[in-house]
Design a protein around this motif. Structure first.
Motif, PDB file in Angstrom:
ATOM      1  N   UNK A  10       0.868  -1.174   0.000  1.00 52.20           N
ATOM      2  CA  UNK A  10       0.000   0.000   0.000  1.00 52.20           C
ATOM      3  C   UNK A  10       0.905   1.225   0.000  1.00 52.20           C
ATOM      4  N   UNK A  11       0.766   2.061  -1.006  1.00 54.02           N
ATOM      5  CA  UNK A  11       1.564   3.290  -1.054  1.00 54.02           C
ATOM      6  C   UNK A  11       0.639   4.493  -0.912  1.00 54.02           C
ATOM      7  N   UNK A  12       0.910   5.298   0.106  1.00 50.00           N
ATOM      8  CA  UNK A  12       0.158   6.549   0.292  1.00 50.00           C
ATOM      9  C   UNK A  12       0.909   7.670  -0.411  1.00 50.00           C
ATOM     10  N   UNK A  13       0.211   8.409  -1.256  1.00 52.46           N
ATOM     11  CA  UNK A  13       0.851   9.465  -2.035  1.00 52.46           C
ATOM     12  C   UNK A  13      -0.126  10.605  -2.261  1.00 52.46           C
ATOM     13  N   UNK A  14       0.393  11.728  -2.752  1.00 51.94           N
ATOM     14  CA  UNK A  14      -0.455  12.868  -3.108  1.00 51.94           C
ATOM     15  C   UNK A  14       0.335  13.794  -4.024  1.00 51.94           C
ATOM     16  N   UNK A  15      -0.380  14.492  -4.894  1.00 56.18           N
ATOM     17  CA  UNK A  15       0.287  15.408  -5.818  1.00 56.18           C
ATOM     18  C   UNK A  15       0.994  16.545  -5.080  1.00 56.18           C
ATOM     19  N   UNK A  18       5.893  16.538  -2.069  1.00 57.30           N
ATOM     20  CA  UNK A  18       7.146  16.399  -2.830  1.00 57.30           C
ATOM     21  C   UNK A  18       7.930  15.133  -2.493  1.00 57.30           C
ATOM     22  N   UNK A  19       7.913  14.726  -1.217  1.00 51.90           N
ATOM     23  CA  UNK A  19       8.645  13.506  -0.855  1.00 51.90           C
ATOM     24  C   UNK A  19       8.011  12.252  -1.467  1.00 51.90           C
ATOM     25  N   UNK A  20       6.681  12.283  -1.650  1.00 49.58           N
ATOM     26  CA  UNK A  20       6.013  11.160  -2.312  1.00 49.58           C
ATOM     27  C   UNK A  20       6.492  11.060  -3.758  1.00 49.58           C
ATOM     28  N   UNK A  21       6.565  12.211  -4.419  1.00 54.75           N
ATOM     29  CA  UNK A  21       7.010  12.235  -5.814  1.00 54.75           C
ATOM     30  C   UNK A  21       8.464  11.776  -5.911  1.00 54.75           C
ATOM     31  N   UNK A  47      -2.751   4.653  -2.637  1.00 56.80           N
ATOM     32  CA  UNK A  47      -3.779   5.419  -1.934  1.00 56.80           C
ATOM     33  C   UNK A  47      -3.480   6.896  -2.154  1.00 56.80           C
ATOM     34  N   UNK A  48      -4.334   7.562  -2.932  1.00 57.24           N
ATOM     35  CA  UNK A  48      -4.077   8.933  -3.337  1.00 57.24           C
ATOM     36  C   UNK A  48      -4.790   9.914  -2.399  1.00 57.24           C
ATOM     37  N   UNK A  49      -3.992  10.726  -1.722  1.00 61.99           N
ATOM     38  CA  UNK A  49      -4.541  11.709  -0.785  1.00 61.99           C
ATOM     39  C   UNK A  49      -4.528  13.118  -1.372  1.00 61.99           C
ATOM     40  N   UNK A  58      -8.414   7.742   7.439  1.00 65.61           N
ATOM     41  CA  UNK A  58      -8.637   6.753   8.502  1.00 65.61           C
ATOM     42  C   UNK A  58      -7.668   5.584   8.386  1.00 65.61           C
ATOM     43  N   UNK A  59      -7.418   5.169   7.163  1.00 66.28           N
ATOM     44  CA  UNK A  59      -6.491   4.073   6.924  1.00 66.28           C
ATOM     45  C   UNK A  59      -5.087   4.457   7.381  1.00 66.28           C
ATOM     46  N   UNK A  60      -4.676   5.668   7.043  1.00 67.17           N
ATOM     47  CA  UNK A  60      -3.370   6.175   7.454  1.00 67.17           C
ATOM     48  C   UNK A  60      -3.291   6.217   8.978  1.00 67.17           C
ATOM     49  N   UNK A  61      -4.356   6.707   9.590  1.00 59.69           N
ATOM     50  CA  UNK A  61      -4.460   6.780  11.043  1.00 59.69           C
ATOM     51  C   UNK A  61      -4.340   5.388  11.674  1.00 59.69           C
ATOM     52  N   UNK A  62      -5.007   4.408  11.064  1.00 61.80           N
ATOM     53  CA  UNK A  62      -4.978   3.035  11.573  1.00 61.80           C
ATOM     54  C   UNK A  62      -3.569   2.458  11.516  1.00 61.80           C
ATOM     55  N   UNK A  63      -2.755   2.969  10.595  1.00 57.72           N
ATOM     56  CA  UNK A  63      -1.369   2.512  10.481  1.00 57.72           C
ATOM     57  C   UNK A  63      -0.451   3.322  11.394  1.00 57.72           C
ATOM     58  N   UNK A  64      -1.052   4.174  12.219  1.00 54.48           N
ATOM     59  CA  UNK A  64      -0.290   4.912  13.227  1.00 54.48           C
ATOM     60  C   UNK A  64       0.457   6.097  12.665  1.00 54.48           C
ATOM     61  N   UNK A  65      -0.081   6.700  11.612  1.00 58.83           N
ATOM     62  CA  UNK A  65       0.632   7.804  10.990  1.00 58.83           C
ATOM     63  C   UNK A  65      -0.305   8.944  10.656  1.00 58.83           C
ATOM     64  N   UNK A  66       0.256  10.137  10.607  1.00 56.74           N
ATOM     65  CA  UNK A  66      -0.504  11.321  10.204  1.00 56.74           C
ATOM     66  C   UNK A  66       0.050  11.879   8.904  1.00 56.74           C
ATOM     67  N   UNK A  67       1.266  11.462   8.541  1.00 54.45           N
ATOM     68  CA  UNK A  67       1.926  12.099   7.407  1.00 54.45           C
ATOM     69  C   UNK A  67       2.320  11.078   6.351  1.00 54.45           C
TER      70      UNK A  67
END
Length: 105
Positions: A10-15, A18-21, A47-49, A58-67
């Protein structure tokens, strides 16, 4: 397909991230992910944020992360309940070592 059937990345990313890119340009490249997908038979889920998405948050939160960036490796079988989570920026060696730990047991 749900959790536990196949290994999953599962990869969390967003446009706006910059670190995701950076991760997608250096570590989570299409070529590397295809190769690892072939090796482990895993599913890839991005997972595009970019736009606010309550489920993804919520999924990010469940994995213990905010960022983000954040990558979660879910093994198959019962171990899927405890994914291996890689936070922030990391290198390809870290990814490959984490996959061996998560998927080869």
């Amino acid at each position: 397909a749900g959790l536990g059937h196949k290994p999953m990345l599962l990869e969390f990313t967003a446009d706006w991230c910059p670190n995701c890119k950076l991760m997608e340009a250096t570590v989570l490249t299409d070529e590397r992910l295809r190769r690892l997908q072939a090796r482990y038979g895993m599913e890839l889920v991005r997972v595009d944020l970019t736009s606010a998405n309550a489920y993804a948050v919520r999924l990010l939160d469940a994995l213990g992360s905010k960022s983000i960036p954040l990558t979660a490796l879910f093994p198959s079988g019962d171990a899927a309940v405890s994914p291996l989570v890689l936070r922030d920026v990391y290198g390809s060696e870290t990814l490959e070592r984490a996959m061996r730990n998560a998927f080869e047991n």
